[in-house]
Design an enzyme around this catalytic site. Sequence first.
Site, short mmCIF file in Angstrom:
data_model
loop_
_atom_site.label_atom_id
_atom_site.label_comp_id
_atom_site.label_asym_id
_atom_site.label_seq_id
_atom_site.Cartn_x
_atom_site.Cartn_y
_atom_site.Cartn_z
CG ASP A 44 0.08 -4.55 2.98
OD1 ASP A 44 0.58 -4.78 1.86
OD2 ASP A 44 0.12 -3.44 3.50
CG ASN B 51 -2.50 6.62 8.15
OD1 ASN B 51 -1.48 6.05 7.76
ND2 ASN B 51 -3.69 6.01 8.18
CG HIS C 230 -0.55 2.97 6.71
ND1 HIS C 230 -1.78 2.98 6.08
CD2 HIS C 230 0.37 3.04 5.71
CE1 HIS C 230 -1.58 3.04 4.77
NE2 HIS C 230 -0.30 3.08 4.52
CD GLU D 65 -4.74 2.14 8.12
OE1 GLU D 65 -3.81 2.96 8.22
OE2 GLU D 65 -5.48 2.09 7.13
P1 PGA Z 1 2.73 4.94 -1.36
O1 PGA Z 1 2.12 4.06 -0.15
O2 PGA Z 1 4.10 4.40 -1.60
O3 PGA Z 1 1.79 4.64 -2.49
O4 PGA Z 1 2.72 6.35 -0.91
C1 PGA Z 1 2.86 3.94 1.00
C2 PGA Z 1 2.04 3.20 2.02
O5 PGA Z 1 0.82 3.45 2.12
O6 PGA Z 1 2.63 2.39 2.76
#
Ligand code: PGA
Length: 235
Positions: A58, A127, A129, A134
């Site tokens: 992304d 959450n 994702h 999302e």
């Molecule tokens: P993080 O992000 O490794 O910074 O917890 C994970 C994500 O949002 O996919």
Amino acid sequence: MEMSRKAANLIAASVSLKPDAVLGLATGDTPLGVYKCWIERHAGGEIDFSAATAFNLDEYRNIAPEAEQSYRRYMIDNLYSKIDMRPENRHIPDGLAADPATECERYEKLIAGCGGIDVQLLGIGHNGHIGFNEPGGEFVGNTHLVALSDSTIDANSRFFRRREDVPAEAYTMGIGTIMRARMIILVASGLGKAEIIHRALFGAVTPAVPASILQFHANVTIIGDAAALSMIDGI
Ligand code: PGA
């Protein structure tokens, strides 16, 4: 670190078996340990990325590639400036593309044109994702533009000066793009991820928890630290 080493080794094994492997890469805090391990092993002459290709999951929309918070910059700072993957083989959606639909189609075709992703590294959001897919009412198949959820904007505001500076939209590989990867490695660390890891792996498969779709993938490895896996019985 043990967790990062395991994930790094698994993916490195794919690259040594298939030097021109196509990797799917992720940003965020969790993959940093994986990239550190690769950098060390590359410096020791143990991994050669010179024939490998990578696609990032992304990128924010309307962010310049050189901006401090862009995922392109993250990849250069945390990995690409320290390994030998060729610049033309390092792909990230173009946050400044003039037309989002054309950019999504270009990215998806580029992945398919490289033969698809051999190994996809994933983090997971609080959450549920994966990439920037999302929680919502449907699983979106291909690379697409998303409006970031409030909780993701909150989580990512730590990288920006002000919450209002977090871009409202981002490009992300779709759930189909991710599920077409031949092997998936999901890394998670910390107690804050324990509940979502449990829901994603053992709860209903639903677009309300995007990572739950991974229950339908034939080759997924979850690598977590003890805290992230603490709600899973028998571990
Ligand atoms: P993080 O992000 O490794 O910074 O917890 C994970 C994500 O949002 O996919």
